[in-house]
Write an enzyme that holds these catalytic residues in place. Structure first.
Site, short mmCIF file in Angstrom:
data_model
loop_
_atom_site.label_atom_id
_atom_site.label_comp_id
_atom_site.label_asym_id
_atom_site.label_seq_id
_atom_site.Cartn_x
_atom_site.Cartn_y
_atom_site.Cartn_z
N GLN A 75 0.82 -1.21 0.00
CA GLN A 75 0.00 0.00 0.00
C GLN A 75 0.86 1.26 0.00
OE1 GLN A 75 -3.17 0.07 -0.45
NE2 GLN A 75 -3.28 2.29 -0.34
N CYS A 137 14.04 -0.66 -5.40
CA CYS A 137 14.00 -1.36 -6.69
C CYS A 137 15.37 -1.39 -7.39
CB CYS A 137 12.95 -0.77 -7.59
SG CYS A 137 12.88 1.02 -7.52
N GLN A 164 15.48 5.54 -14.47
CA GLN A 164 14.34 4.89 -13.82
C GLN A 164 13.01 5.28 -14.46
OE1 GLN A 164 16.74 5.40 -9.65
NE2 GLN A 164 14.64 4.73 -9.40
N SER A 167 6.86 4.46 -13.82
CA SER A 167 6.05 3.60 -12.95
C SER A 167 6.72 3.36 -11.60
CB SER A 167 5.77 2.27 -13.64
OG SER A 167 6.98 1.68 -14.05
N LYS A 246 20.06 5.25 -0.53
CA LYS A 246 19.65 3.86 -0.34
C LYS A 246 20.61 2.89 -1.01
CE LYS A 246 14.66 4.88 -0.18
NZ LYS A 246 13.44 4.96 -1.03
N ARG A 269 15.12 10.01 -13.24
CA ARG A 269 13.83 9.56 -13.76
C ARG A 269 13.80 9.85 -15.25
NH1 ARG A 269 11.11 6.37 -10.97
NH2 ARG A 269 10.92 7.75 -9.17
N HIS A 276 13.68 -0.45 -14.91
CA HIS A 276 14.77 0.47 -14.61
C HIS A 276 16.07 -0.03 -15.25
CE1 HIS A 276 12.08 2.43 -12.00
NE2 HIS A 276 12.50 2.02 -10.82
P1 NAP Z 1 0.44 2.53 -6.43
O1 NAP Z 1 0.36 1.86 -7.76
O2 NAP Z 1 0.23 4.01 -6.44
O3 NAP Z 1 -0.62 1.82 -5.45
C1 NAP Z 1 -0.77 2.15 -4.08
C2 NAP Z 1 -2.24 2.22 -3.72
O4 NAP Z 1 -2.86 3.34 -4.35
C3 NAP Z 1 -3.09 1.06 -4.18
O5 NAP Z 1 -2.94 -0.04 -3.32
C4 NAP Z 1 -4.50 1.64 -4.11
O6 NAP Z 1 -5.00 1.53 -2.76
C5 NAP Z 1 -4.27 3.11 -4.42
N1 NAP Z 1 -4.72 3.55 -5.76
C6 NAP Z 1 -5.26 4.74 -5.99
N2 NAP Z 1 -5.53 4.89 -7.29
C7 NAP Z 1 -5.16 3.77 -7.92
C8 NAP Z 1 -5.21 3.33 -9.27
N3 NAP Z 1 -5.70 4.08 -10.26
N4 NAP Z 1 -4.70 2.11 -9.57
C9 NAP Z 1 -4.20 1.34 -8.61
N5 NAP Z 1 -4.14 1.70 -7.30
C10 NAP Z 1 -4.62 2.92 -6.95
O7 NAP Z 1 1.84 2.30 -5.72
P2 NAP Z 1 2.98 1.22 -6.06
O8 NAP Z 1 3.86 1.73 -7.12
O9 NAP Z 1 2.35 -0.11 -6.23
O10 NAP Z 1 3.85 1.27 -4.70
C11 NAP Z 1 3.43 0.64 -3.51
C12 NAP Z 1 4.62 0.58 -2.55
O11 NAP Z 1 5.67 -0.18 -3.15
C13 NAP Z 1 5.23 1.97 -2.23
O12 NAP Z 1 5.66 1.99 -0.89
C14 NAP Z 1 6.43 2.02 -3.15
O13 NAP Z 1 7.44 2.88 -2.64
C15 NAP Z 1 6.88 0.57 -3.13
N6 NAP Z 1 7.66 0.20 -4.32
C16 NAP Z 1 7.21 0.56 -5.55
C17 NAP Z 1 7.95 0.20 -6.66
C18 NAP Z 1 7.50 0.59 -8.05
O14 NAP Z 1 8.26 0.33 -8.99
N7 NAP Z 1 6.34 1.18 -8.24
C19 NAP Z 1 9.13 -0.54 -6.51
C20 NAP Z 1 9.56 -0.92 -5.22
C21 NAP Z 1 8.79 -0.54 -4.13
P3 NAP Z 1 -6.53 1.18 -2.40
O15 NAP Z 1 -6.95 0.02 -3.23
O16 NAP Z 1 -6.52 0.87 -0.95
O17 NAP Z 1 -7.26 2.44 -2.76
#
Ligand code: NAP
Length: 372
Positions: A75, A137, A164, A167, A246, A269, A276
């Site tokens: 999340q 990542c 990077q 996404s 990091k 970015r 990446h």
């Molecule tokens: P994300 O796609 O923005 O999703 C996070 C939350 O946003 C979802 O669980 C959902 O929660 C909500 N959300 C709101 N609008 C959305 C939409 N249109 N589509 C999907 N979800 C939506 O974030 P993420 O990139 O997966 O990152 C999550 C965690 O992983 C963060 O702490 C990040 O730092 C870490 N991380 C990310 C990456 C990467 O490459 N993105 C890599 C390593 C670590 P609800 O369903 O509860 O509303």
């Protein structure tokens, strides 16, 4: 007995990639998987292989969370900060698996990347550690790419430039990059059909559109399409960004290094959508041949493969599009640098949503299922 596993953040980018992998690998049949939401609880949870997973539970319901054996959260940092410490205060005995960065550097938390630190993970489970988080990542992708050189203790230091994808910042940022591309294309779509239209006129049109107030920049703050942003995450007091910080601290924690291996560089970015890339300057501890370097890199894990250092192989195979949606880690442009024989350059590409985020979490769940 089947473990009760709560999944928070399953519809985000990392979460949905993780869920897809869990379904592909048949990881969900021997657990009670319970879906939570921060925004949509009370509505329908997903149906997987014709099985309904009921109603989405409230991700802030502490009583419900207390009954779980394992919580997986993708999340984000805010949710972890809101919930993790409350559960710990209430002496929750379960295991916490997390994609966010909040807990990574805590002493009672292990950063998981089992092809690199399997022994540390098993040792920590035996010692009673209960919190396992994915690494940054680019750190995880670097360790998967250069794992052989780290394992053989051949690296004195690394300087890195990252490239990077949008996404990496989350789903909203990816949508914004696509929107920017759409606005720019629309501004010159007629001109593009006219073979006599000056390219510099089109460039001026695009540059003017980017400067207007309605150009979509609410996520990145500045345009990314046609540009780049050499700054990722917040600033540290020494001039680094947190993303750059990091690189060294997380790498050495994952490796369990007794002597810190210095790693620094600039994180950038760029306008790719997913995956990446990283360009490494590696100071080796001794002069080893390129043939040996390639063998060491290839032999470290099943997913890494070497792209030969020539034009055809490089442009066709060493790029984000090639690895997108796969677990492959590609390393190429492997060459000795003119600076000296113990300086090596390597370029690597990997899917930051898979080995950079979801896959280490999927695999720690498997390890926990077998060991607890
Ligand atoms: P994300 O796609 O923005 O999703 C996070 C939350 O946003 C979802 O669980 C959902 O929660 C909500 N959300 C709101 N609008 C959305 C939409 N249109 N589509 C999907 N979800 C939506 O974030 P993420 O990139 O997966 O990152 C999550 C965690 O992983 C963060 O702490 C990040 O730092 C870490 N991380 C990310 C990456 C990467 O490459 N993105 C890599 C390593 C670590 P609800 O369903 O509860 O509303």
């Amino acid at each position: 007995m089947k473990k009760n596993v709560g999944f928070i953040g399953w519809r985000g980018m990392v979460g949905s990639v993780l869920l897809k992998r869990m379904i592909e690998e048949n990881d969900i049949t021997d657990i009670n998987l319970i879906f939570f939401s921060t925004s949509n609880f009370g509505n329908q949870a997903p149906t997987i292989n014709n099985i309904s997973y009921g109603i989405l539970k409230n991700a802030y319901d502490i009583d419900l969370l207390m009954n779980l054996d394992i919580i997986i959260t993708c999340q984000g940092s805010k949710y972890t900060n809101d919930i993790y410490f409350k559960l710990k205060k209430l002496d929750w005995k379960g295991y916490w698996i997390d994609a966010s960065s909040v807990l990574r550097m805590k002493s009672d938390v292990i950063i998981v990347l089992d092809p690199v630190n399997y022994n540390i993970i098993i040792d920590s489970i035996n010692k009673g550690i209960k919190t396992f988080v994915g690494g940054n990542c680019t750190v995880s992708l670097m360790l998967m790419a250069l794992g052989g050189l780290f394992q053989k203790n051949l690296i004195e230091w690394i300087s890195v430039s990252t490239y990077q994808a949008a996404s990496g910042s989350g789903s909203g940022h990816m949508v914004e990059l696509l929107s920017q591309m759409g606005v720019l294309y629309n501004s010159v779509s007629t001109d593009l059909k006219n073979p006599f239209c000056s390219v510099l006129d089109m460039e001026r049109t695009v540059a003017n559109i980017i400067k207007t107030d309605h150009f979509p920049v609410s996520k990145f703050s500045v345009p990314l399409a046609t540009s780049l942003i050499p700054w990722i995450d917040i600033s540290m007091s020494n001039g680094q960004t947190k993303e750059e910080w990091k690189g060294e601290v997380e790498t050495n924690k994952i490796l369990g290094s007794k002597k810190i291996i210095p790693i620094d560089g600039i994180c950038v970015r760029i306008g790719s959508l997913r995956c990446h890339s990283q360009s490494f300057t590696i100071k080796l501890k001794k002069n080893i041949s390129i043939i040996d370097v390639k063998t060491i890199l290839k032999n470290h894990n099943t997913w890494v493969s070497v792209v030969e250092n020539n034009y055809e192989d490089t442009i066709n195979n060493l790029n984000p599009l090639k690895v997108s949606g796969t677990l492959n880690i590609l390393v190429g442009r492997i060459k000795k640098m003119t600076i000296g024989n113990d300086y090596l350059s390597v370029f690597s590409v990997g899917d930051q949503l898979l080995w950079g985020a979801a896959e280490p979490l999927r695999r720690i769940l498997l390890i926990l299922k077998k060991t607890i």
